[in-house]
Each structure stands twice: as structure tokens, then as C-alpha cells.
Write an enzyme that holds these catalytic residues in place. Sequence first.
Site, PDB file in Angstrom:
ATOM      1  N   GLY A   1       0.773  -1.232   0.000  1.00  0.00           N
ATOM      2  CA  GLY A   1       0.000   0.000   0.000  1.00  0.00           C
ATOM      3  C   GLY A   1       0.807   1.286   0.000  1.00  0.00           C
ATOM      4  O   GLY A   1       0.271   2.351  -0.310  1.00  0.00           O
ATOM      5  N   ASP A   2       2.107   1.216   0.351  1.00  0.00           N
ATOM      6  CA  ASP A   2       2.954   2.427   0.400  1.00  0.00           C
ATOM      7  C   ASP A   2       4.378   2.028   0.034  1.00  0.00           C
ATOM      8  O   ASP A   2       5.339   2.365   0.720  1.00  0.00           O
ATOM      9  CB  ASP A   2       2.897   3.036   1.801  1.00  0.00           C
ATOM     10  CG  ASP A   2       3.421   4.482   1.841  1.00  0.00           C
ATOM     11  OD1 ASP A   2       3.663   5.059   0.772  1.00  0.00           O
ATOM     12  OD2 ASP A   2       3.581   5.015   2.950  1.00  0.00           O
ATOM     13  N   LEU A   3       4.507   1.335  -1.097  1.00  0.00           N
ATOM     14  CA  LEU A   3       5.752   0.643  -1.419  1.00  0.00           C
ATOM     15  C   LEU A   3       6.676   1.508  -2.269  1.00  0.00           C
ATOM     16  O   LEU A   3       6.787   1.330  -3.473  1.00  0.00           O
ATOM     17  CB  LEU A   3       5.458  -0.681  -2.122  1.00  0.00           C
ATOM     18  CG  LEU A   3       6.640  -1.657  -2.194  1.00  0.00           C
ATOM     19  CD1 LEU A   3       7.052  -2.113  -0.799  1.00  0.00           C
ATOM     20  CD2 LEU A   3       6.280  -2.865  -3.046  1.00  0.00           C
TER      21      LEU A   3
ATOM     22  N   ASN B   1      10.710   2.384   2.029  1.00  0.00           N
ATOM     23  CA  ASN B   1      10.020   1.406   2.872  1.00  0.00           C
ATOM     24  C   ASN B   1      10.451  -0.023   2.557  1.00  0.00           C
ATOM     25  O   ASN B   1       9.681  -0.976   2.720  1.00  0.00           O
ATOM     26  CB  ASN B   1       8.499   1.537   2.710  1.00  0.00           C
ATOM     27  CG  ASN B   1       7.963   2.786   3.375  1.00  0.00           C
ATOM     28  OD1 ASN B   1       8.643   3.401   4.208  1.00  0.00           O
ATOM     29  ND2 ASN B   1       6.752   3.181   3.026  1.00  0.00           N
TER      30      ASN B   1
END
Length: 288
Positions: free
Chosen positions: A193-195, A199
Site C-alpha cells: 500500500g505504500d511501497l 520502505n
Amino acid sequence: MWASIEHAIEQVTNQPFSIKHKQPATGGDINLCYWISNYHQNFFVKLNDKSHLEHFESEAYALEQINQSQQITCPEVITYGVTLDKAFLVLSYIPFETPEAKDWYHLGQQLAYMHKRATHGQFGWQHDNYIGDTLQPNHWQSNWRTFFAEQRIAWQLQLLHEKSIKLGNIDHITQVCHDALLHHQVTPCLVHGDLWQGNMGFYHHKPVIFDPACYYGDREVDVAMTELFGQLPDDFYLGYHDTYPLPNNYEQRKLIYNFYHVLNHANLFGGIYIDQSKAVLSRILSLH
């Protein structure tokens, strides 16, 4: 505060723990982060205001879901809670190393395996969570294009509108994004979702992902975001495509999917991201 965190760690590990070394660590723009150690055990600690506990609970749950998929590594959740004035999240400490080309290939492979095997019957998540510091709605929905258009694009546009930042007619923009996904068949799968590159990391050649904003969605959202701030090394995409090739017309959908993250940056940081949102929107409208 630190005594409370030491006690919380002891309660979970059933071992005495007293901080002998504490060092600030990088961990994004939202939280204060530390590496703590008693020279035998090492932990990564995130701190924020007490009101931030729900963020940490959501993050812990997402990390546990990724670990349960058994396809890709992420930090282990040790404990979380509150002190008198702070919320905290304690994770396993992973000292990242410089990756080799084969490590990027393995990251692509393992992400593809997670997308392929950690599936669900609907789009959404067990609860609303957060993308950065922005609430991310995740109400269950059987239709992907409706889910993404309404709970991702329209949501961000409405948040901007409430700050008197108006990019255009929300209903019209939402409909354009909906229609752009009209003939795309999607199996709901677990997505990070926030790659983006900040991260992910590597330890002993093993890929690690962290700081998730998980939900069950289209796997392409993860691949798309890896390209938003500059592509990852080619070996990552080779590993992914060798394992789980993307369907046709991904390039067109990528623009829609990354529009969500650009809008979120506009909501969080304003400035140049508002201009970037307008530029991406112009491209979307010109293509559709």
C-alpha cells in the site's frame, strides 16, 4: 517514558530488559525513531503523541498480516502501547545492508508471491488505517474500480477540497478514474500500500518491507508506486515479471494508481505536490 517501554518489552519477551544504548534512527517524517539495545537484544522504537496509538495499532496489524503470508519478510511486532504522554511501537531491529542485483530480483519475486498467494474475496481491509498520516478508508467492496475511485481518489480530493484546494469537479474526476479501470479484471490480494524505496531494505541478502498501509486491492498499486519517485533497479521488475507477469495496459492504470499517492502528498505537504497533482490530473483527463 523509557521505563514504561522497557517494562512492556519485558512483559512480552519474559526476559529482563534495561536500555544500555539508545540512538536516534531514521524513520520518516511522522514519528521519532530510536534503536535501543541492552547489548544482547536490539529493538526499533517509534514514538509519537499519545493520540497516535491507533496509527501504531494499524501498523502492527498490517505487519502481522504480511508476516503471516510467509512470502516476504517484514519487522516483527514486539509490542505497542502508551506511556503518560506518548504512544509507542516496538519492532525487531534490522540493520540494513547494501543490496546486490540478485537481492533486488528476490524482492521482486517475493512481492509477486505475496500478491499471488495472499488473496481475499473482497477489496478493503478489516478496518480503516493510515497512508502516512492520512486516514485511509477501507470499507469492503466487491467492485475494484468503485473501491479505488471512491475510497482512494474521491477521498483525497475531498480532503483537499476541505482545505480550499480545488482541482476540479470531484464527481467528474472520480468517474474518469472509475472508467479508466472499467475492463480491468482484478483478484483482491494483500498489498503493502505504500511501497516506495524508503520502505524497503535488505539484511543478509533477504528483502524486507516495512511501514505498510495494507489492504486487499490490485497488485498493480504496489508495482506502480515503486515507479513514482524513480524506478527501482531493473532486477526488481525482472524478478516480479518472471514470477507473476502484469496484464496488458498496466502503464495506463499506473497513472491512476499513483495519482492517489500524489494527492496524498498534496494533502500532507502541500506546495509542489499540489502542482504535481494538477499535472497528473491533466494527463489523466487527456488520456480519457
